[in-house]
Write a protein that holds these residues in place. Structure first.
Motif, PDB file in Angstrom:
ATOM      1  N   LEU A  39      15.208 -42.192  17.005  1.00  0.00           N
ATOM      2  CA  LEU A  39      14.223 -41.771  17.990  1.00  0.00           C
ATOM      3  C   LEU A  39      14.513 -42.436  19.334  1.00  0.00           C
ATOM      4  CD1 LEU A  39      11.018 -42.112  15.775  1.00  0.00           C
ATOM      5  CD2 LEU A  39      12.512 -40.124  16.059  1.00  0.00           C
ATOM      6  N   ARG A  40      13.867 -41.946  20.387  1.00  0.00           N
ATOM      7  CA  ARG A  40      14.080 -42.536  21.714  1.00  0.00           C
ATOM      8  C   ARG A  40      13.675 -44.001  21.737  1.00  0.00           C
ATOM      9  NH1 ARG A  40      11.811 -37.751  25.734  1.00  0.00           N
ATOM     10  NH2 ARG A  40      13.463 -36.229  25.296  1.00  0.00           N
ATOM     11  N   SER A  41      12.658 -44.323  20.924  1.00  0.00           N
ATOM     12  CA  SER A  41      12.177 -45.703  20.899  1.00  0.00           C
ATOM     13  C   SER A  41      13.038 -46.620  20.029  1.00  0.00           C
ATOM     14  CB  SER A  41      10.728 -45.735  20.390  1.00  0.00           C
ATOM     15  OG  SER A  41      10.644 -45.133  19.108  1.00  0.00           O
ATOM     16  N   GLY A  42      14.010 -46.023  19.346  1.00  0.00           N
ATOM     17  CA  GLY A  42      14.882 -46.808  18.492  1.00  0.00           C
ATOM     18  C   GLY A  42      15.025 -46.210  17.108  1.00  0.00           C
ATOM     19  N   MET A  43      15.763 -46.880  16.245  1.00  0.00           N
ATOM     20  CA  MET A  43      16.015 -46.404  14.884  1.00  0.00           C
ATOM     21  C   MET A  43      14.817 -46.716  13.983  1.00  0.00           C
ATOM     22  SD  MET A  43      18.514 -44.762  13.401  1.00  0.00           S
ATOM     23  CE  MET A  43      20.029 -45.219  14.233  1.00  0.00           C
ATOM     24  N   VAL A  44      14.377 -45.702  13.229  1.00  0.00           N
ATOM     25  CA  VAL A  44      13.266 -45.857  12.301  1.00  0.00           C
ATOM     26  C   VAL A  44      13.775 -45.600  10.892  1.00  0.00           C
ATOM     27  CG1 VAL A  44      11.063 -44.905  11.531  1.00  0.00           C
ATOM     28  CG2 VAL A  44      11.473 -45.251  13.966  1.00  0.00           C
ATOM     29  N   ARG A  45      13.509 -46.515   9.981  1.00  0.00           N
ATOM     30  CA  ARG A  45      13.980 -46.377   8.595  1.00  0.00           C
ATOM     31  C   ARG A  45      12.871 -45.789   7.728  1.00  0.00           C
ATOM     32  NH1 ARG A  45      18.265 -50.392   6.668  1.00  0.00           N
ATOM     33  NH2 ARG A  45      19.339 -48.875   7.983  1.00  0.00           N
ATOM     34  N   ALA A  46      13.112 -44.577   7.208  1.00  0.00           N
ATOM     35  CA  ALA A  46      12.107 -43.879   6.410  1.00  0.00           C
ATOM     36  C   ALA A  46      12.225 -44.191   4.920  1.00  0.00           C
ATOM     37  CB  ALA A  46      12.224 -42.362   6.626  1.00  0.00           C
ATOM     38  N   LEU A  47      13.443 -44.432   4.436  1.00  0.00           N
ATOM     39  CA  LEU A  47      13.661 -44.851   3.050  1.00  0.00           C
ATOM     40  C   LEU A  47      14.443 -46.151   3.061  1.00  0.00           C
ATOM     41  CD1 LEU A  47      14.600 -41.560   1.119  1.00  0.00           C
ATOM     42  CD2 LEU A  47      12.376 -42.697   1.240  1.00  0.00           C
ATOM     43  N   ARG A  48      13.987 -47.115   2.264  1.00  0.00           N
ATOM     44  CA  ARG A  48      14.559 -48.450   2.286  1.00  0.00           C
ATOM     45  C   ARG A  48      15.113 -48.822   0.916  1.00  0.00           C
ATOM     46  NH1 ARG A  48      11.988 -51.335   6.645  1.00  0.00           N
ATOM     47  NH2 ARG A  48      10.731 -49.867   7.839  1.00  0.00           N
ATOM     48  N   ASP A  49      16.385 -48.586   0.725  1.00  0.00           N
ATOM     49  CA  ASP A  49      17.082 -48.992  -0.507  1.00  0.00           C
ATOM     50  C   ASP A  49      16.370 -48.484  -1.765  1.00  0.00           C
ATOM     51  OD1 ASP A  49      19.191 -50.559   0.777  1.00  0.00           O
ATOM     52  OD2 ASP A  49      17.585 -51.914   1.351  1.00  0.00           O
ATOM     53  N   VAL A  50      16.111 -47.179  -1.786  1.00  0.00           N
ATOM     54  CA  VAL A  50      15.452 -46.566  -2.948  1.00  0.00           C
ATOM     55  C   VAL A  50      16.469 -46.386  -4.071  1.00  0.00           C
ATOM     56  CG1 VAL A  50      14.341 -44.472  -3.824  1.00  0.00           C
ATOM     57  CG2 VAL A  50      13.675 -45.416  -1.598  1.00  0.00           C
ATOM     58  N   THR A  51      16.122 -46.877  -5.252  1.00  0.00           N
ATOM     59  CA  THR A  51      16.979 -46.740  -6.427  1.00  0.00           C
ATOM     60  C   THR A  51      16.173 -46.121  -7.560  1.00  0.00           C
ATOM     61  OG1 THR A  51      18.368 -48.637  -5.821  1.00  0.00           O
ATOM     62  CG2 THR A  51      18.356 -47.979  -8.146  1.00  0.00           C
ATOM     63  N   LEU A  52      16.651 -44.971  -8.061  1.00  0.00           N
ATOM     64  CA  LEU A  52      15.975 -44.247  -9.142  1.00  0.00           C
ATOM     65  C   LEU A  52      17.014 -43.587 -10.024  1.00  0.00           C
ATOM     66  CD1 LEU A  52      13.248 -42.299  -7.114  1.00  0.00           C
ATOM     67  CD2 LEU A  52      12.792 -44.202  -8.658  1.00  0.00           C
ATOM     68  N   THR A  53      16.666 -43.416 -11.300  1.00  0.00           N
ATOM     69  CA  THR A  53      17.490 -42.638 -12.221  1.00  0.00           C
ATOM     70  C   THR A  53      16.609 -41.621 -12.916  1.00  0.00           C
ATOM     71  OG1 THR A  53      19.034 -44.466 -12.607  1.00  0.00           O
ATOM     72  CG2 THR A  53      18.994 -42.708 -14.253  1.00  0.00           C
ATOM     73  N   ILE A  54      17.062 -40.366 -12.919  1.00  0.00           N
ATOM     74  CA  ILE A  54      16.353 -39.309 -13.646  1.00  0.00           C
ATOM     75  C   ILE A  54      17.277 -38.818 -14.737  1.00  0.00           C
ATOM     76  CG2 ILE A  54      15.268 -37.032 -13.530  1.00  0.00           C
ATOM     77  CD1 ILE A  54      15.685 -38.942 -10.328  1.00  0.00           C
ATOM     78  N   ASN A  55      16.831 -38.869 -15.975  1.00  0.00           N
ATOM     79  CA  ASN A  55      17.640 -38.438 -17.103  1.00  0.00           C
ATOM     80  C   ASN A  55      17.506 -36.938 -17.337  1.00  0.00           C
ATOM     81  OD1 ASN A  55      18.590 -41.081 -17.826  1.00  0.00           O
ATOM     82  ND2 ASN A  55      16.559 -41.509 -18.647  1.00  0.00           N
ATOM     83  N   LYS A  56      18.419 -36.387 -18.113  1.00  0.00           N
ATOM     84  CA  LYS A  56      18.388 -34.954 -18.412  1.00  0.00           C
ATOM     85  C   LYS A  56      17.087 -34.597 -19.133  1.00  0.00           C
ATOM     86  CE  LYS A  56      23.341 -34.019 -18.462  1.00  0.00           C
ATOM     87  NZ  LYS A  56      24.501 -33.504 -19.220  1.00  0.00           N
ATOM     88  N   GLY A  57      16.414 -33.580 -18.628  1.00  0.00           N
ATOM     89  CA  GLY A  57      15.178 -33.123 -19.241  1.00  0.00           C
ATOM     90  C   GLY A  57      13.973 -34.001 -18.963  1.00  0.00           C
ATOM     91  N   GLU A  58      14.132 -35.030 -18.117  1.00  0.00           N
ATOM     92  CA  GLU A  58      13.022 -35.955 -17.852  1.00  0.00           C
ATOM     93  C   GLU A  58      12.156 -35.464 -16.699  1.00  0.00           C
ATOM     94  OE1 GLU A  58      12.366 -40.755 -17.335  1.00  0.00           O
ATOM     95  OE2 GLU A  58      14.103 -39.831 -16.387  1.00  0.00           O
ATOM     96  N   ARG A  59      10.864 -35.840 -16.748  1.00  0.00           N
ATOM     97  CA  ARG A  59       9.907 -35.480 -15.694  1.00  0.00           C
ATOM     98  C   ARG A  59       9.448 -36.767 -15.009  1.00  0.00           C
ATOM     99  NH1 ARG A  59       8.333 -33.076 -20.339  1.00  0.00           N
ATOM    100  NH2 ARG A  59       6.411 -34.324 -20.492  1.00  0.00           N
ATOM    101  N   LEU A  60       9.813 -36.902 -13.736  1.00  0.00           N
ATOM    102  CA  LEU A  60       9.497 -38.099 -12.957  1.00  0.00           C
ATOM    103  C   LEU A  60       8.527 -37.746 -11.839  1.00  0.00           C
ATOM    104  CD1 LEU A  60      10.129 -41.132 -12.153  1.00  0.00           C
ATOM    105  CD2 LEU A  60      11.868 -40.170 -10.623  1.00  0.00           C
ATOM    106  N   GLY A  61       7.443 -38.510 -11.724  1.00  0.00           N
ATOM    107  CA  GLY A  61       6.490 -38.316 -10.634  1.00  0.00           C
ATOM    108  C   GLY A  61       6.748 -39.309  -9.517  1.00  0.00           C
ATOM    109  N   ILE A  62       6.719 -38.821  -8.260  1.00  0.00           N
ATOM    110  CA  ILE A  62       6.828 -39.685  -7.081  1.00  0.00           C
ATOM    111  C   ILE A  62       5.479 -39.651  -6.384  1.00  0.00           C
ATOM    112  CG2 ILE A  62       8.062 -40.157  -4.935  1.00  0.00           C
ATOM    113  CD1 ILE A  62       9.940 -40.242  -7.265  1.00  0.00           C
ATOM    114  N   VAL A  63       4.783 -40.781  -6.318  1.00  0.00           N
ATOM    115  CA  VAL A  63       3.433 -40.808  -5.752  1.00  0.00           C
ATOM    116  C   VAL A  63       3.345 -41.818  -4.616  1.00  0.00           C
ATOM    117  CG1 VAL A  63       2.400 -40.109  -7.941  1.00  0.00           C
ATOM    118  CG2 VAL A  63       2.563 -42.534  -7.394  1.00  0.00           C
ATOM    119  N   GLY A  64       2.317 -41.625  -3.792  1.00  0.00           N
ATOM    120  CA  GLY A  64       2.082 -42.511  -2.663  1.00  0.00           C
ATOM    121  C   GLY A  64       1.292 -41.770  -1.597  1.00  0.00           C
TER     122      GLY A  64
END
Length: 323
Positions: free
Chosen positions: A16-41
């Motif tokens: 951005l003009r005001s500088g760099m903004v970090r929207a995701l910070r070192d996100v680590t996730l694993t989704i297995n075959k056939g698995e259902r993962l919820g992301i909440v917040g």
């Protein structure tokens, strides 16, 4: 279980003009075959940015600046637009919030579905139509032969969302990312759509990433939950465990804010304050300005996710080691 997709230390920045903004910070996730993962917040936590990052649909000035997204043993975060077109809508599909923003209002449903098939499969028009009819039946669209020749405005909101789900199924994807798929629908239709997604995941053995702010929906559909706050995963674990015994103060606040947790005529619980602006992140733990159990260490250091403990991980100095 065999991993379907592995997200490792993913970082997404917006210039951005005001500088760099970090929207995701070192996100680590694993989704297995056939698995259902919820992301909440809460809104602004980075849930949709995470979904868009997986299929490389982040709009400029946003971009992936670090980490990996491993799919089929390949780091697709480094793929070109041309390479991603072969995966996006084929092996990985996405369901967006508003079906009227997804569907083209001037093309029939049949035309739009066939275009999707022809973009990824070398089949005749007759074969493509047969696939379309099969997927419409799978999502319980009545009289599918007739519906193929109709336009989006001729369907109700719930029916349009079913058609969007049918389109996402056309190529038999390994993974579906559903970004708030029931936001624009009334409560009874929401339940039908979520039941449908659950049924399709079980019958088709597809992985599902369900992005939502609704913990009640997540608790019914998913097997694991990842809680995002200010672009970081602060807690992740089996759904029942997270709902029944949340360890992070933020997760506890989200669950206590549910109407059914207040009961009777009591006031709803709420988390004090607001999520910090990504342009002005606090020092230390991003949740510490709103936290009621913070200690001095929280003001200066950022907690990392603990090693898996009973399948659950938490990023909190106070809660690490148990309640």
């Amino acid at each position: 279980m065999e991993p379907l997709i592995e997200i490792k230390n993913l970082r997404v920045d917006f210039a951005l003009r005001s500088g760099m903004v970090r929207a995701l910070r070192d996100v680590t996730l694993t989704i297995n075959k056939g698995e259902r993962l919820g992301i909440v917040g809460e809104s602004g936590a980075g849930k949709s940015v995470l979904g868009f990052s997986i299929i490389n649909l982040i709009s400029k000035p946003g971009r992936i600046t670090g980490g990996q997204i491993i799919f089929n043993n390949q780091d697709i975060s480094k793929y070109s637009c041309e390479q991603m077109r072969k995966i996006r809508g084929d092996r990985i599909s996405m369901i967006f919030q508003d079906p009227m923003m997804t569907l083209n209002p001037v093309l029939t449903i049949g035309t739009q579905m066939k275009e999707t098939i022809h973009a990824h499969r070398n089949v005749s028009d007759k074969e493509a139509e047969a696939i379309c009819l099969d997927k419409l039946r799978k999502v319980y669209i009545p009289s599918p032969e007739k519906r193929l020749n109709q336009y989006p405005h001729e369907f109700s909101g719930g029916m349009r969302q079913r058609i969007v789900i049918a389109i996402s199924l056309l190529t038999n994807p390994n993974l579906i990312i559903a970004d708030e798929p029931t936001t624009a629908l009334d409560v009874t239709i929401q339940a039908e759509i979520m039941d449908l997604l659950l049924e399709l995941c079980e019958t088709e053995n597809m992985g599902l990433i369900l992005i939502t702010h609704d913990l009640a929906v997540v608790s019914e559909v998913t097997q694991r939950i990842a809680v995002l706050y200010a672009g970081k995963v602060v807690e992740i674990g089996p759904t029942r465990q997270i709902i029944d015994n949340p360890r992070h103060p933020y997760t506890q606040g989200l669950i206590q804010a549910l109407p059914q947790m207040a009961g009777g005529a009591r006031r709803l619980n709420q988390i004090p304050g607001m999520m910090p602006s990504l342009r002005d992140m606090p020092s230390g733990c991003p949740f510490q300005p709103r936290c009621t159990v913070r200690i001095d260490k929280c003001l200066h250091e950022i907690p990392l996710l603990t090693a898996p403990e009973d399948g659950s991980q938490v990023a909190c100095f106070v809660r690490q080691g148990g309640m």
